[in-house]
Enzyme design. Structure first.
Site, PDB file in Angstrom:
ATOM      1  N   ASP A 462       0.817  -1.205   0.000  1.00 27.06           N
ATOM      2  CA  ASP A 462       0.000   0.000   0.000  1.00 27.06           C
ATOM      3  C   ASP A 462       0.852   1.256   0.000  1.00 27.06           C
ATOM      4  OD1 ASP A 462      -2.706   1.252   0.439  1.00 27.06           O
ATOM      5  OD2 ASP A 462      -1.694   1.976   2.244  1.00 27.06           O
ATOM      6  N   GLU A 515       1.030  -0.594  -5.140  1.00 25.45           N
ATOM      7  CA  GLU A 515       0.087   0.494  -5.388  1.00 25.45           C
ATOM      8  C   GLU A 515       0.935   1.762  -5.480  1.00 25.45           C
ATOM      9  OE1 GLU A 515      -3.540   3.084  -3.467  1.00 25.45           O
ATOM     10  OE2 GLU A 515      -1.809   2.458  -2.326  1.00 25.45           O
TER      11      GLU A 515
END
EC number: 2.4.1.18
Length: 793
Positions: A462, A515
């Site tokens: 993330d 990401e």
């Protein structure tokens, strides 16, 4: 990455007997003051008194070497034995042929010199007041006796044991290279010197002292100081008799002498939030996914079908445990044909509204749905159903809760010592200090931990962009350039490269996914290949294509009459499609916080919205790259997702929904995955330019996109997406002249999916009519707001 709510903070009082958020299992009366007692038994001489400094440091929890003073030590004339047992009335040493009562020295100290040359294996018989003021540490033998107003318990002395952590472990920790850190730090049930118990270890280099407090000692760690193991900053204590299920924390004496009660950073199990104590645990799960694990890496993911269903476990079916999910989730995902699930963060987090993205227990699956073994059971069930498991992993930041990692031992430790670099500007959290070797080790080992201990098949990392740039969300003057004058966070780059290299080396078949929302060069390039920017690749296997997501959603949100002015938003992705290995994500971030659910982004009435939704999914599944779809979007849920109630499953109820409504969209997703998996042209050459060719990328007036996909043998698939609400008859497209006839294998306008059923039922034979730069062409009917897939008949 979307801004996430701050985690809920809790504030423990300094050195509480019982932290407010961590109650002991059984309430007990307040301990009574110890009664004076006459000298010890016959043959036990008085020991030399402790120096005032040592005594004070032991009582205040600020001694680095309690084992040097407590326990048994050879002295002139015998064996000196000293015990610290707060609230005890008497302590007697028991061994083979020996029963000797120690002298009481006050403040919970008991000591004596026994007429022995060497230390035998011994136990302590500790007497407390009969009103229940007992240290409840469980011992090898739980013989208890009531005698004349006392309550006795037989226990092992923790201070008779040698260090339970080896020199190699300490060396690797000191080097920041312990790849199995979870086996060295934290709470580890074990047998040590022939006695069962739990080894407690914690890294706290700035602490003046550390003690273990838990439900086994009424959350009073006074009698359980840990020893410092050299220059590593590691503290250790083996507690005999403490076993699986015990609750504990570390009572840390800060450099200024104040105390803080902290959860274990390496805890592998925690209490259910908002309680936050750590729990001693060990795994008893027997895996049954041998076949999956042996073959998951047979074909590289870039050359394999990879269709991902993103799930927030706590809200997918609210109230289900891991084991209940193991019955329902694999069956549902298998029926839809997805190859993988991606679980939003499962590591422990205090605030459910953060969706798991503000982690306090990096090594503990959230206890909201069960134990770590229950989570293993869920992964095992998914594997046995042929479904891979990815988890979201969050090494970019952590919350400021004062019982967790923030200023863990009284100073910046896991966070950067520079406050400007420690504070995350967007989420009210702290950023890790990637330049500190022990912190980097904590995170790299954590990545392998999830893959090795829980058989996870992939990590979706993330907020990578927030790690890579020193100026991320910071204005001029709020950040300091790196040593080369640039804005790249060199420490974070090195950390990500080390993490990826370690995971791929240790865990065959695992994939890492970034990401990352910028144009950073080489996110999915190998770490040893240096790019134009002078950096080696970051080493990820795949990268989320945030540009494709943003542009394509922008296009379909326009009314069809205006789409011709935005045609390039759908074609631009092919300009850079092979710069990285991409995943096309329609994730949770796109269906919350006012962004609307996928179907609700579409213009028009309800029929047109669903038709746009279906056509978009068909375009997405045919586009080069892997697919990811968030739960609820597979049946065109109209409401935004909420972690409070999850998907609107009632929409699939036959009493509410016609077969062609929400259930029709779900049928489409199942068929998309089925045809996709059976058609290598759609995935085998995702990362090769030769696997794609435009037929017509310029039909802006018609809102049409037509392209070919090729598998490794050259067999094509023709995909046509038509984003206008009209039927186009006899629409001509150039095709390869090597194909004798084309058959429609998928049409998102089929009645089964809720469409108008405008189909091309018969094989389409090419004509020798040049079109789109090709010698042959076909004429077909384009349904309204639909995607067609055709392949050689």
């Amino acid at each position: 990455m979307t801004a996430r709510p701050s985690s809920r903070n809790s504030s423990d009082p300094d050195v509480p007997k019982r932290p407010a958020d961590t109650e002991p299992r059984h309430e007990q009366p307040a301990p009574a003051a110890p009664r004076p007692r006459a000298g010890g038994s016959h043959g036990v001489r008085a020991a030399h008194p402790l120096a005032d400094g040592d005594r004070e440091r032991l009582l205040s929890g600020a001694h680095h070497d309690p084992h040097g003073l407590l326990g048994a030590h050879s002295v002139r004339g015998g064996l000196e034995l000293r015990v610290l047992r707060p609230y005890a009335r008497a302590v007697t040493v028991l061994s083979k042929g020996l029963r000797a009562e120690l002298h009481e020295d006050g403040d919970g100290f008991f000591s004596g010199v026994l007429p022995l040359r060497t230390a035998p294996e011994y136990q302590l018989l500790v007497a407390y007041g009969s009103d229940g003021d007992v240290d409840e540490t469980v011992a090898d033998s739980e013989s208890e006796a009531e005698a004349e107003g006392t309550h006795e318990i037989e226990v092992q002395d923790p201070y008779r044991f040698l260090p339970s952590l080896g020199e190699l472990d300490l060396h690797l920790i000191g080097e920041g290279r312990h790849e199995e850190l979870w086996n060295a730090l934290g709470a580890q049930p074990m047998a040590h010197q022939g006695v069962t118990g739990t080894r407690f270890t914690v890294w706290a280099p700035n602490a003046r002292g550390v003690r273990v407090a838990g439900d086994f000692n009424y959350w009073d760690g006074t009698g359980y100081p840990m020893r410092s193991l050299g220059s590593t900053g590691v503290w250790e204590l083996f507690l005999p008799g403490v076993s699986e299920g015990a609750l504990y924390k570390f009572d840390i004496t800060r450099p200024d002498g104040s105390h803080t009660m902290r959860a274990d950073p390496m805890a592998r199990r925690t209490e259910v939030p908002p309680a936050n104590a750590s729990i001693v645990t060990e795994s008893h799960h027997v895996w049954h996914d041998e076949e999956w694990m042996a073959h998951r890496g047979d074909v590289p993911v870039h050359e394999s079908p990879f269709s991902v269903y993103e799930v927030h476990l706590a809200s997918w079916r609210p109230g289900l445990t891991y084991r209940q999910l193991a019955v329902q989730l694999p069956a549902y995902v298998k029926d839809l044909g997805f190859t993988h699930v991606e679980l939003m963060p499962v590591a422990e987090h205090p605030f459910g509204g953060s969706w798991g993205y503000q982690v306090t227990g990096f090594y503990a699956p959230t206890s909201r749905m069960g134990t770590p073994d229950d989570f293993r059971f869920l992964v095992d069930a998914l594997h046995r159903a042929g479904i891979g498991v990815l988890v979201d992993w969050v090494p970019a930041h952590f919350p400021k809760d004062d019982w967790a990692l923030a200023e863990f031992d009284g100073r910046s430790l896991y966070e950067h010592e520079d406050p400007a670099r420690a504070a995350h500007p967007d989420w009210g959290t702290l950023e890790f200090d990637y330049g500190r070797k022990e912190v980097r080790n904590f995170l790299v080992a954590n990545a392998t931990y999830w893959c090795e201990e829980f058989h996870i098949d992939g990590l979706r990392v993330d907020a990578v962009a927030s790690m890579l740039y020193l100026d991320y969300s910071r204005e001029h003057g709020e950040w300091t350039p790196n040593e080369h004058g640039g804005r790249e966070n060199l420490d974070a780059v090195a950390f990500l490269q080390e993490m990826n290299a370690t995971v791929y080396r240790r865990c065959p078949g695992v994939i890492t996914v970034a990401e990352e929302s910028t144009a950073w060069d080489g996110v999915t390039r190998a770490t040893h290949h240096v790019g134009p920017g002078g950096f080696g690749g970051l080493g990820f296997g795949l990268k989320w294509n945030m540009g494709w997501m943003h542009d394509s959603l922008g296009y379909v949100s326009h009314e069809p009459v205006h789409r011709k002015f935005h045609h390039n938003e759908m074609t631009f992705s092919m300009v850079y499609a092979y710069s990285e290995n991409y995943v096309l994500p329609i994730s949770h971030d796109e269906v919350v916080h006012g962004k609307q659910a996928l179907v609700s982004k579409m213009p028009g009435d309800w029929w047109q919205q669903r038709a746009n939704h279906r056509a978009y999914l068909g375009f997405m599944w045919a586009h080069p790259g892997k697919q990811l779809l968030f739960m609820g979007q597979e049946f065109a849920q109209g409401a935004e997702w909420s972690e409070g109630h999850g998907p609107d499953w009632w929409l699939l109820d036959p009493s509410y929904s016609a077969e062609a409504d929400h259930r029709g969209v779900r049928h489409l997703v199942g068929d998309l995955n089925a045809v996709y998996g059976a058609t290598p042209a759609l995935w085998q050459r995702d990362t090769e330019p030769e696997g794609f060719a435009w037929v017509d990328g310029d039909a802006a007036e018609d809102n049409v996109f037509a392209f070919l996909r090729y598998d490794a043998s050259g067999t094509p698939l023709l995909a046509i997406s038509h984003f206008s609400p009209v039927v186009r008859h006899e629409y001509r497209l150039g095709v390869p002249d090597s194909v004798q006839a084309w058959t429609e294998v998928l049409n998102t306008d089929a009645a089964r999916y809720g469409g108008s059923d405008v189909l091309n039922p018969d094989p389409l034979k090419p004509e020798s009519v040049p079109s789109h730069g090709r010698r042959a062409s076909i004429q077909l009917t384009l349904p309204p707001l639909a995607t067609l897939w055709l392949r050689p008949a």
